[in-house]
Design a protein around this motif. Structure first.
Motif, PDB file in Angstrom:
ATOM      1  N   VAL A  53       0.762  -1.279   0.029  1.00 33.85           N
ATOM      2  CA  VAL A  53      -0.206   0.058   0.099  1.00 33.85           C
ATOM      3  C   VAL A  53       0.689   1.220  -0.015  1.00 33.85           C
ATOM      4  CG1 VAL A  53      -1.981  -1.032   1.049  1.00 33.85           C
ATOM      5  CG2 VAL A  53      -0.298   0.033   2.504  1.00 33.85           C
ATOM      6  N   VAL A  54       0.323   2.313  -0.382  1.00 33.43           N
ATOM      7  CA  VAL A  54       0.978   3.376  -0.737  1.00 33.43           C
ATOM      8  C   VAL A  54      -0.141   4.688  -0.287  1.00 33.43           C
ATOM      9  CG1 VAL A  54       0.560   3.789  -3.215  1.00 33.43           C
ATOM     10  CG2 VAL A  54       2.504   5.120  -1.975  1.00 33.43           C
ATOM     11  N   GLU A  55       0.437   5.858   0.120  1.00 36.73           N
ATOM     12  CA  GLU A  55      -0.501   6.740   0.369  1.00 36.73           C
ATOM     13  C   GLU A  55       0.079   8.027  -0.551  1.00 36.73           C
ATOM     14  OE1 GLU A  55      -1.784   9.737   4.052  1.00 36.73           O
ATOM     15  OE2 GLU A  55       0.344   8.810   3.911  1.00 36.73           O
ATOM     16  N   PHE A  56      -0.762   8.835  -1.271  1.00 39.82           N
ATOM     17  CA  PHE A  56      -0.496   9.994  -1.826  1.00 39.82           C
ATOM     18  C   PHE A  56      -0.940  11.183  -1.248  1.00 39.82           C
ATOM     19  CE2 PHE A  56      -0.492   6.710  -4.802  1.00 39.82           C
ATOM     20  CZ  PHE A  56       0.678   6.622  -5.552  1.00 39.82           C
ATOM     21  N   ARG A  57      -0.015  12.484  -0.966  1.00 37.06           N
ATOM     22  CA  ARG A  57      -0.416  13.564  -0.232  1.00 37.06           C
ATOM     23  C   ARG A  57      -0.166  14.510  -1.322  1.00 37.06           C
ATOM     24  NH1 ARG A  57      -2.119  12.875   4.699  1.00 37.06           N
ATOM     25  NH2 ARG A  57      -1.712  15.252   5.159  1.00 37.06           N
ATOM     26  N   TYR A  58      -1.102  15.492  -1.191  1.00 36.17           N
ATOM     27  CA  TYR A  58      -0.926  16.761  -1.874  1.00 36.17           C
ATOM     28  C   TYR A  58      -1.700  17.868  -1.229  1.00 36.17           C
ATOM     29  CZ  TYR A  58      -1.866  20.393  -5.584  1.00 36.17           C
ATOM     30  OH  TYR A  58      -1.739  21.283  -6.390  1.00 36.17           O
ATOM     31  N   GLY A  59      -1.004  18.963  -0.901  1.00 38.44           N
ATOM     32  CA  GLY A  59      -1.842  20.136  -0.388  1.00 38.44           C
ATOM     33  C   GLY A  59      -2.415  19.860   1.001  1.00 38.44           C
ATOM     34  N   ARG A  81      -9.371  13.616  -7.185  1.00 39.76           N
ATOM     35  CA  ARG A  81      -9.815  13.511  -5.524  1.00 39.76           C
ATOM     36  C   ARG A  81      -8.903  14.497  -4.991  1.00 39.76           C
ATOM     37  NH1 ARG A  81      -9.799   8.373  -2.762  1.00 39.76           N
ATOM     38  NH2 ARG A  81     -10.863   7.528  -4.686  1.00 39.76           N
ATOM     39  N   LEU A  82      -7.816  14.377  -5.025  1.00 43.34           N
ATOM     40  CA  LEU A  82      -6.822  15.335  -4.108  1.00 43.34           C
ATOM     41  C   LEU A  82      -6.930  16.887  -4.570  1.00 43.34           C
ATOM     42  CD1 LEU A  82      -3.639  13.208  -4.093  1.00 43.34           C
ATOM     43  CD2 LEU A  82      -4.855  13.813  -2.289  1.00 43.34           C
ATOM     44  N   VAL A  83      -6.863  17.245  -5.776  1.00 41.72           N
ATOM     45  CA  VAL A  83      -7.156  18.482  -6.254  1.00 41.72           C
ATOM     46  C   VAL A  83      -8.577  19.149  -5.774  1.00 41.72           C
ATOM     47  CG1 VAL A  83      -7.483  19.976  -8.261  1.00 41.72           C
ATOM     48  CG2 VAL A  83      -5.506  18.341  -8.277  1.00 41.72           C
ATOM     49  N   HIS A  84      -9.580  18.164  -5.908  1.00 42.86           N
ATOM     50  CA  HIS A  84     -10.916  18.603  -5.300  1.00 42.86           C
ATOM     51  C   HIS A  84     -11.039  19.068  -3.909  1.00 42.86           C
ATOM     52  CE1 HIS A  84     -15.250  19.045  -5.691  1.00 42.86           C
ATOM     53  NE2 HIS A  84     -15.210  18.398  -4.425  1.00 42.86           N
ATOM     54  N   GLN A  85     -10.108  18.080  -3.225  1.00 43.08           N
ATOM     55  CA  GLN A  85     -10.068  18.210  -1.743  1.00 43.08           C
ATOM     56  C   GLN A  85      -9.478  19.442  -1.241  1.00 43.08           C
ATOM     57  OE1 GLN A  85      -8.206  14.716  -0.623  1.00 43.08           O
ATOM     58  NE2 GLN A  85     -10.087  13.826   0.351  1.00 43.08           N
ATOM     59  N   VAL A  86      -8.399  19.787  -2.046  1.00 42.71           N
ATOM     60  CA  VAL A  86      -7.767  21.124  -1.971  1.00 42.71           C
ATOM     61  C   VAL A  86      -8.685  22.309  -2.050  1.00 42.71           C
ATOM     62  CG1 VAL A  86      -5.688  22.676  -2.820  1.00 42.71           C
ATOM     63  CG2 VAL A  86      -5.415  20.210  -2.366  1.00 42.71           C
ATOM     64  N   ARG A  87      -9.303  22.088  -3.116  1.00 40.28           N
ATOM     65  CA  ARG A  87     -10.041  23.367  -3.679  1.00 40.28           C
ATOM     66  C   ARG A  87     -11.150  23.688  -2.769  1.00 40.28           C
ATOM     67  NH1 ARG A  87     -10.543  21.746  -9.986  1.00 40.28           N
ATOM     68  NH2 ARG A  87      -8.679  22.988 -10.650  1.00 40.28           N
ATOM     69  N   ALA A  88     -11.811  22.217  -2.312  1.00 40.97           N
ATOM     70  CA  ALA A  88     -12.972  22.329  -1.375  1.00 40.97           C
ATOM     71  C   ALA A  88     -12.503  22.940  -0.046  1.00 40.97           C
ATOM     72  CB  ALA A  88     -13.553  20.967  -0.915  1.00 40.97           C
ATOM     73  N   SER A  89     -11.473  22.847   0.371  1.00 37.10           N
ATOM     74  CA  SER A  89     -10.897  23.492   1.828  1.00 37.10           C
ATOM     75  C   SER A  89     -10.711  24.869   1.423  1.00 37.10           C
ATOM     76  CB  SER A  89      -9.508  23.107   1.899  1.00 37.10           C
ATOM     77  OG  SER A  89      -8.363  23.306   1.238  1.00 37.10           O
ATOM     78  N   PRO A  92     -16.201  27.633  -0.091  1.00 38.00           N
ATOM     79  CA  PRO A  92     -17.165  26.942   0.882  1.00 38.00           C
ATOM     80  C   PRO A  92     -18.279  26.143   0.078  1.00 38.00           C
ATOM     81  CG  PRO A  92     -17.009  29.149   1.358  1.00 38.00           C
ATOM     82  CD  PRO A  92     -16.117  29.030   0.178  1.00 38.00           C
ATOM     83  N   GLN A  93     -18.527  26.335  -1.190  1.00 30.13           N
ATOM     84  CA  GLN A  93     -19.374  25.616  -1.936  1.00 30.13           C
ATOM     85  C   GLN A  93     -18.901  24.390  -2.267  1.00 30.13           C
ATOM     86  OE1 GLN A  93     -22.674  26.070  -2.764  1.00 30.13           O
ATOM     87  NE2 GLN A  93     -22.647  24.247  -4.048  1.00 30.13           N
ATOM     88  N   ALA A  94     -17.672  24.167  -2.727  1.00 29.10           N
ATOM     89  CA  ALA A  94     -16.814  23.003  -3.143  1.00 29.10           C
ATOM     90  C   ALA A  94     -16.902  22.058  -1.707  1.00 29.10           C
ATOM     91  CB  ALA A  94     -15.543  23.296  -3.857  1.00 29.10           C
ATOM     92  N   ALA A  95     -16.456  22.707  -0.498  1.00 33.08           N
ATOM     93  CA  ALA A  95     -16.614  22.203   0.559  1.00 33.08           C
ATOM     94  C   ALA A  95     -17.825  21.285   0.890  1.00 33.08           C
ATOM     95  CB  ALA A  95     -16.135  22.698   1.890  1.00 33.08           C
TER      96      ALA A  95
END
Length: 104
Positions: A53-59, A81-89, A92-95
């Motif tokens: 297993v591996v974990e990728f981290r971004y932002g 998914r990672l880019v969406h999580q960063v944008r959502a943070s 407010p709407q994306a969150a």
């Protein structure tokens, strides 16, 4: 033992990925034009006897644990998914949309 691939945006069109294990950086950073390129290439570099297993981290966000052999095939999905999580943070709407997706 969980291997983490940390991806950092250096500038538009250039992302640097490095491998971290037990809090220690074990590879120098490698540059890639896109996040999904970093995910696929770095997963392909992991020796088969190193782990499953591996974990990728971004932002500041994590992909969660991903099977090493699945990561190259899922690179686009994981990057999105990672880019969406960063944008959502940051938006407010994306969150709210992310929270709804995670609850489903």
């Amino acid at each position: 033992m969980l291997l983490t691939i940390s991806i950092k945006k250096v500038r538009t069109g250039y992302y640097q990925a490095s491998s971290i294990c037990n809090g220690m950086e074990i590879t120098d950073g490698h540059g890639y034009p896109r996040i999904e390129d970093a995910i696929a290439a770095e997963a392909n570099k992991i020796p088969t006897d190193f782990g499953t297993v591996v974990e990728f981290r971004y932002g500041g966000f994590s992909s969660g644990s991903v099977r090493v052999d699945d990561a190259p095939r899922r690179a686009q999905e994981l990057a999105d998914r990672l880019v969406h999580q960063v944008r959502a943070s940051r938006e407010p709407q994306a969150a709210a949309e992310l929270a709804a997706q995670l609850a489903a």
